[in-house]
Design an enzyme around this catalytic site. Structure first.
Site, short mmCIF file in Angstrom:
data_model
loop_
_atom_site.label_atom_id
_atom_site.label_comp_id
_atom_site.label_asym_id
_atom_site.label_seq_id
_atom_site.Cartn_x
_atom_site.Cartn_y
_atom_site.Cartn_z
N CYS A 131 14.96 4.33 2.09
CA CYS A 131 15.52 3.94 3.73
C CYS A 131 16.47 5.61 3.71
CB CYS A 131 16.50 3.22 2.95
SG CYS A 131 15.88 1.61 2.45
N ARG A 134 11.26 10.97 5.26
CA ARG A 134 11.09 10.11 4.30
C ARG A 134 10.41 8.89 3.92
NH1 ARG A 134 16.74 10.62 2.29
NH2 ARG A 134 16.55 8.81 1.21
N TRP A 169 13.03 0.96 4.19
CA TRP A 169 11.99 1.08 3.19
C TRP A 169 12.03 -0.03 2.99
CZ3 TRP A 169 10.01 1.93 -1.98
CH2 TRP A 169 7.93 2.32 -2.02
N ASN A 200 21.89 2.27 1.63
CA ASN A 200 20.02 2.22 0.16
C ASN A 200 20.37 2.21 -0.97
OD1 ASN A 200 17.73 3.34 -0.38
ND2 ASN A 200 19.16 6.08 -0.44
N GLY A 201 19.08 1.87 -1.47
CA GLY A 201 19.41 1.11 -3.00
C GLY A 201 19.34 0.13 -3.60
N GLU A 231 -3.35 16.81 -10.67
CA GLU A 231 -2.52 16.77 -8.68
C GLU A 231 -3.53 16.57 -7.69
OE1 GLU A 231 0.42 16.80 -7.92
OE2 GLU A 231 0.49 17.87 -6.50
N LYS A 253 -3.60 14.23 -4.33
CA LYS A 253 -3.26 14.49 -3.20
C LYS A 253 -4.11 14.06 -2.33
CE LYS A 253 -0.29 16.23 -3.35
NZ LYS A 253 1.31 16.31 -4.34
N GLU A 289 -3.19 9.65 -2.25
CA GLU A 289 -2.17 9.77 -1.56
C GLU A 289 -2.12 10.12 0.19
OE1 GLU A 289 1.62 11.53 -2.49
OE2 GLU A 289 0.98 13.51 -2.32
N HIS A 307 -15.63 8.95 -22.20
CA HIS A 307 -15.28 8.33 -23.48
C HIS A 307 -14.87 6.94 -21.92
CE1 HIS A 307 -14.68 10.69 -26.60
NE2 HIS A 307 -14.73 11.49 -25.93
N LYS A 325 9.19 9.81 1.43
CA LYS A 325 9.53 11.45 0.45
C LYS A 325 10.65 11.97 -1.26
CE LYS A 325 8.90 15.80 -0.08
NZ LYS A 325 7.50 15.97 -0.42
#
Ligand code: M6R
Length: 615
Positions: A2, A27, A73, A99-100, A488, A492, A495, A511, A610
């Site tokens: 948020c 964000r 969010w 926010n929270g 990484e 990327k 997402e 394995h 973000k």
């Protein structure tokens, strides 16, 4: 997560609130809303979806000098208009943005119902109860809100804050009071600015760039009132805080597209500059300088999330290799609830935003246990940056794209600087090693630039992209220092393109994951150094034998990969320790191209935010 924005003392409030919301778009959010204080009533407009759904609703609103805004969010309740902020108290007297997460929500909802059973909750959020609680405090104190003195309002506000458990950044406006905004922060970012005439509050520094030059950074538990003429800040004990305004670290242009079609592309292309800036004044032929390591450790712990964790894994290889000091790497959310044993260790927290709730909590947990802390952080005004014992700012500049790119490069360089410094202290990394490294590091930005503009690499990337058409699964393989790049690279790709991708250490293939390889599965193999490179070539053969399409990312001096892959992408040769950074850029570009081909919004991937400021 948020975002919160508020303005008081400016007749262009609506325009500024929308401007603030636009700056917070990156964000991540699913709904948005604003509330203006106007004469006799609070005017609220909310909309689900992009900001373009809210904008037409605010076009003809009357002038106001005070208002708050929010991008949501969803955590408590679906992304609906009813759950969108601002939330009202009974009779629409108070509006709150939050926010929270309020952890004692259930208990407080019951309490509110007991105190006033006329209150009907309009949303499923935990945030709404804050507006109700404040109104109850005003009613209990029998003050007339419209004419109440600031002290009276503040004492009610404090009573509410004392009841809240969990995390919050809050802004509150009150009907009939266009002269102030109440605020508070606890484990969620909030900054304030005031130029004597206009007050602004925001959850993000990048929202106020260009609107103000100086901001007050609130500490955990700070709360207060932002009036048209000043800001009053109090600490958790209710004492007045003599806060000092700090100069903003970023300039307006840095947070804009500057001619690039997306922030992700812009930020990928900024990496040569990030290398120069991050190493400036810290690396020389015979010394690592410009930051301090607060403790000479026998054991290190590294914490981070997502991309920062992957950078931490590479840092672990570097530190163990160069200084011979063992490192334990944890996801910050695992560390914070764990009970680390062993000798007192240096805890390194890695974070782009410096506001990631889990990383922040992990640092706090470390400090509570008496461990010294070092932060490798991009936003130097962030909470983590301010809380750690020692800071190594990576100087990447504002990173707006949700997918972290240039910050990874800075975080890896930060880890490398720490590794070399510890290596010098342990006398395992010598002057000639540093001088050799320094020569290569100076050439790295030019190599990156060459690579980013290389037509042959662009063609190869296009060819590689064709292997992903109609594919829903992919693997990235690496070994040793290329293993973090595999992780990484996979992060990327998944997402931003929504292709399911996994990063594995090549040795892990047999394995389990090998069972998933079938005709046409794209597998990106990232070259490593020394003997593990040959092992990776073996892995490439194993997957090719099962019909996989192998894309090998390696350097120009490697002749072996050519006969082990369907496609080989070669980047300039640099120092072994820096080579993974070049491979990573290829992975970033490949993911970006694939995602765009699939019509995905690379700057704002679905469901993601973000900076993850809630647990
Ligand atoms: O701001 P931080 O570096 O602490 O953020 C950590 C992760 O949330 C972040 O790296 C996330 O994984 C990115 N979306 C990855 O691209």
């Amino acid at each position: 997560m948020c975002g919160i924005f508020g303005v008081t003392g400016d007749s262009r409030t609506t325009e500024l609130l929308i401007k603030g919301l636009k700056r917070m778009e990156y964000r991540g959010y699913d709904s948005s809303g604003i509330c203006l204080v106007n004469g006799k009533r609070l005017i609220r407009k909310r909309a689900v979806g992009p900001l373009s759904n809210l904008e037409p609703l605010v076009e003809d609103l009357p002038n106001s000098e005070c208002g708050i805004a929010h991008t949501r969010w969803a955590t408590h309740g679906a992304p609906t208009k009813e759950n969108a902020h601002p939330h009202f108290s009974k009779d629409s007297k108070i509006a709150v943005v939050h926010n929270g997460i309020i952890e004692n929500e259930v208990e407080l909802r019951k309490k509110i119902k007991l105190l006033d059973d006329g209150i009907a909750f309009e949303s499923e959020t935990d945030s709404e109860l804050i507006a109700h609680l404040l109104l109850i405090e005003f009613e209990n104190s029998e003050i007339d809100i419209k004419n109440a003195k600031e002290e009276e309002i503040l004492s009610c506000w404090k009573l509410v804050l004392d009841k809240l458990e969990g995390s919050f950044a809050l802004a509150v406006v009150i009907n009939g009071r266009n002269d102030f905004i109440l605020f508070a922060r606890k484990f969620a970012p909030l900054i304030i600015s005031h130029d004597g005439e206009r007050g602004i509050l925001a959850s993000d520094v990048s929202c106020v760039v260009g609107l103000t030059e100086e901001v007050f950074y609130l500490n955990e538990g700070d709360w207060g009132i932002l009036t048209n003429s000043e800001v009053q800040i109090f600490n958790v004990d209710g004492e007045f805080v003599e806060a000092e305004a700090k100069k903003l670290e970023w300039k307006l242009g840095e947070a804009e597209l500057g001619g690039y079609p997306t922030f992700m592309l812009k930020e990928i292309y900024e990496q040569p500059r990030v290398v120069r800036d991050c190493l400036r004044g810290r690396l020389s032929r015979d010394k690592i300088k410009g930051f301090s390591i607060p403790f000479n450790p026998r054991l290190l712990r590294i914490v981070g999330c997502g991309t920062a964790y992957n950078a931490g894994l590479l840092a672990r290889y570097y530190i163990e290799q160069l200084s011979k000091i063992p490192v334990i790497l944890d996801h910050a959310h695992e560390f914070r609830y764990g009970a680390p044993s062993g000798p007192k260790s240096l805890v390194i927290g890695i974070s782009q935003s410096g506001e990631t709730a889990d990383t922040l909590a992990a640092i706090e947990a470390a400090q509570e246990r008496g461990y010294p802390t070092l932060g490798i952080v991009n936003v130097e005004s962030s909470t983590i940056a301010r809380n750690v014992d020692s800071l190594l700012g990576i100087r990447a500049g504002p990173e707006i794209g949700v997918a972290s790119t240039k910050a990874f490069t800075g975080q890896v360089l930060g880890g490398l600087l720490v590794a070399m410094k510890l290596g010098q202290l342990s006398k395992t990394f010598h002057r000639e090693d540093l001088s050799y490294f320094d020569r290569h590091a100076r050439m790295l930005p030019t190599s990156m630039e060459r690579m980013l503009n290389d037509q042959n690499i662009k063609t190869k990337l296009w060819e590689a992209q064709q292997y992903f058409i109609d594919k829903n699964h992919a693997f990235f393989l690496g070994r040793n220092t290329s293993y973090p790049i595999a992780l990484e690279g996979a992060l990327k790709l998944k997402e931003i393109s929504y292709i399911h991708a996994e990063g594995y250490a090549g040795g892990e293939l047999k394995h389990g994951p090998l069972a998933l390889v079938e005709e046409g599965t794209p597998i990106i193999v990232i070259a490593s150094e020394g003997s593990s490179h040959k092992k990776l070539l073996g892995n490439a053969r194993e997957v090719a034998a099962r019909g996989a399409k192998v894309i090998f990312i390696t350097h120009q001096e490697d002749d072996l990969a050519d006969s082990h892959a369907d496609l080989v992408i070669k980047v300039p040769r640099t120092h072994d320790l820096l080579q993974p950074l070049l491979y990573n850029i290829i992975c970033q570009l490949l993911s970006l191209n694939i995602a765009e081909e699939r019509g995905c919004n690379v700057d704002r991937p679905r469901n993601l935010a973000k900076s993850v400021t809630v647990e």
